[in-house]
Design a protein around this motif. Structure first.
Motif, PDB file in Angstrom:
ATOM      1  N   ASN A 174      29.570  92.372 -16.372  1.00 46.81           N
ATOM      2  CA  ASN A 174      29.660  93.831 -16.342  1.00 46.81           C
ATOM      3  C   ASN A 174      29.050  94.383 -15.060  1.00 46.81           C
ATOM      4  O   ASN A 174      29.548  95.364 -14.491  1.00 46.81           O
ATOM      5  CB  ASN A 174      28.958  94.443 -17.549  1.00 46.81           C
ATOM      6  N   TYR A 175      27.972  93.749 -14.580  1.00 51.47           N
ATOM      7  CA  TYR A 175      27.393  94.197 -13.306  1.00 51.47           C
ATOM      8  C   TYR A 175      28.356  93.929 -12.159  1.00 51.47           C
ATOM      9  O   TYR A 175      28.418  94.709 -11.201  1.00 51.47           O
ATOM     10  CB  TYR A 175      26.049  93.514 -13.046  1.00 51.47           C
ATOM     11  N   CYS A 176      29.145  92.862 -12.257  1.00 48.31           N
ATOM     12  CA  CYS A 176      30.181  92.611 -11.248  1.00 48.31           C
ATOM     13  C   CYS A 176      31.209  93.742 -11.264  1.00 48.31           C
ATOM     14  O   CYS A 176      31.675  94.177 -10.201  1.00 48.31           O
ATOM     15  CB  CYS A 176      30.855  91.263 -11.489  1.00 48.31           C
ATOM     16  N   TYR A 177      31.556  94.218 -12.458  1.00 46.91           N
ATOM     17  CA  TYR A 177      32.466  95.368 -12.536  1.00 46.91           C
ATOM     18  C   TYR A 177      31.824  96.596 -11.882  1.00 46.91           C
ATOM     19  O   TYR A 177      32.502  97.374 -11.197  1.00 46.91           O
ATOM     20  CB  TYR A 177      32.814  95.698 -13.989  1.00 46.91           C
ATOM     21  N   ASP A 178      30.536  96.762 -12.106  1.00 43.69           N
ATOM     22  CA  ASP A 178      29.805  97.878 -11.511  1.00 43.69           C
ATOM     23  C   ASP A 178      29.842  97.784  -9.984  1.00 43.69           C
ATOM     24  O   ASP A 178      30.094  98.772  -9.287  1.00 43.69           O
ATOM     25  CB  ASP A 178      28.364  97.874 -12.027  1.00 43.69           C
ATOM     26  N   VAL A 183      32.273  99.482  -4.611  1.00 39.42           N
ATOM     27  CA  VAL A 183      33.061  99.184  -3.411  1.00 39.42           C
ATOM     28  C   VAL A 183      34.232 100.145  -3.277  1.00 39.42           C
ATOM     29  O   VAL A 183      34.462 100.730  -2.203  1.00 39.42           O
ATOM     30  CB  VAL A 183      33.557  97.717  -3.439  1.00 39.42           C
ATOM     31  N   VAL A 184      35.000 100.334  -4.356  1.00 34.05           N
ATOM     32  CA  VAL A 184      36.181 101.208  -4.246  1.00 34.05           C
ATOM     33  C   VAL A 184      35.795 102.681  -4.210  1.00 34.05           C
ATOM     34  O   VAL A 184      36.459 103.489  -3.548  1.00 34.05           O
ATOM     35  CB  VAL A 184      37.194 100.933  -5.387  1.00 34.05           C
ATOM     36  N   ASP A 185      34.698 103.040  -4.898  1.00 28.10           N
ATOM     37  CA  ASP A 185      34.244 104.437  -4.858  1.00 28.10           C
ATOM     38  C   ASP A 185      33.910 104.862  -3.429  1.00 28.10           C
ATOM     39  O   ASP A 185      34.128 106.017  -3.040  1.00 28.10           O
ATOM     40  CB  ASP A 185      33.016 104.637  -5.744  1.00 28.10           C
ATOM     41  N   ALA A 186      33.380 103.928  -2.652  1.00 25.81           N
ATOM     42  CA  ALA A 186      32.984 104.244  -1.279  1.00 25.81           C
ATOM     43  C   ALA A 186      34.182 104.604  -0.411  1.00 25.81           C
ATOM     44  O   ALA A 186      34.039 105.283   0.614  1.00 25.81           O
ATOM     45  CB  ALA A 186      32.236 103.059  -0.668  1.00 25.81           C
ATOM     46  N   MET A 232      32.351  93.545   6.027  1.00 33.36           N
ATOM     47  CA  MET A 232      32.633  94.864   5.459  1.00 33.36           C
ATOM     48  C   MET A 232      31.422  95.400   4.696  1.00 33.36           C
ATOM     49  O   MET A 232      31.046  96.573   4.833  1.00 33.36           O
ATOM     50  CB  MET A 232      33.830  94.785   4.512  1.00 33.36           C
ATOM     51  N   LEU A 233      30.800  94.531   3.915  1.00 35.89           N
ATOM     52  CA  LEU A 233      29.645  94.957   3.120  1.00 35.89           C
ATOM     53  C   LEU A 233      28.448  95.251   4.007  1.00 35.89           C
ATOM     54  O   LEU A 233      27.729  96.247   3.797  1.00 35.89           O
ATOM     55  CB  LEU A 233      29.306  93.880   2.094  1.00 35.89           C
TER      56      LEU A 233
END
Length: 259
Positions: A174-178, A183-186, A232-233
């Motif tokens: 679930n933290y991976c989903y978070d 990433v996409v929210d940014a 990228m990160l």
């Protein structure tokens, strides 16, 4: 059965809801009176905020509190209900935490993730029971079987391995989903676009050996993609995500090295 609860959190909420039509929920105890009252009202039970108020005329006491509180709770419970079967709902706490002070001890552990906002499919939820006395174990097994088709008698060591595995399979995933959403929210990208991928990944992991189902750039040892993602990160000043990405990629490579 006449059943009382200590604790009014998520696990207690779902167990009370599942049991109230089959058994009498007598009392709900919580240190926060409002929490006890809210859950007790739903179950037609009495809310109490002091352990000495617990009714001794019950068949089962379910202790649904944090792992760190179990030892102190059972010590207090034993003072007032020394003869009652008392069980905890933890996957990681040894039954010895109860038996150290209370003879009639047991465990009723549902292997599930609980949220107040979501209903539980109890019929397919594995429930694990254990008890000191054989008769108590049989009664717990029968109680669990009213909720689920998947009831097992596991000892504390086996339950602990399941709980640890559940942290990886549920909490960490679930933290991976978070992290994925961050990433996409940014970049103002819709996270729901990943839903089909998330669901298909879960289906594959439950249909076959997860090792066999592994895909992705680390599995392929695609250094160009791995380095691009890391950059990228890092350029996005997300060193926290970059560290997780690097660690997980290296572990996938090791897991599949020579496979």
């Amino acid at each position: 059965m006449r059943i009382s609860f200590i604790g009014a959190g998520r696990v207690a909420h779902h167990l009370v809801h599942a049991l109230q039509n089959k058994h009498q929920i007598v009392q709900i105890y919580s240190r926060t009176q409002m929490h006890a009252q809210d859950l007790a009202q739903r179950a037609g039970a009495e809310a109490v905020s002091a352990l000495h108020q617990l009714d001794v005329n019950i068949d089962l006491l379910i202790i649904a509190v944090s792992d760190s509180a179990i030892s102190s709770v059972i010590a207090d419970v034993h003072e007032y209900l020394p003869q009652v079967l008392a069980v905890h709902t933890s996957g990681s706490t040894d039954i010895a935490k109860l038996t150290a002070v209370h003879a009639r001890a047991g465990v009723l552990y549902p292997l599930q993730t609980f949220s107040l906002e979501r209903e539980i499919d109890w019929s397919n939820t594995p429930i694990f029971v254990e008890a000191v006395l054989q008769n108590d174990e049989q009664n717990l097994h029968a109680l669990a079987a009213e909720l689920s088709q998947r009831v097992y008698v596991y000892d504390s060591v086996q339950r602990l391995s399941l709980h640890l595995a559940a942290v990886f399979a549920c909490n960490f995933s679930n933290y991976c989903y978070d992290m994925a959403k961050q990433v996409v929210d940014a970049k103002a990208v819709d996270f729901s676009l990943l839903y089909p991928l998330i669901l298909e990944t879960a289906k594959k992991a439950t249909a076959a050996d997860p090792k066999v189902m592994q895909t992705g750039p680390a599995m392929r040892k695609d250094e160009n993609i791995l380095q691009m993602h890391q950059q990228m990160l890092e350029q996005g000043q997300r060193e926290d995500l970059a560290q997780v990405y690097g660690l997980m990629s290296s572990q996938i490579i090791k897991r599949h090295d020579g496979a």
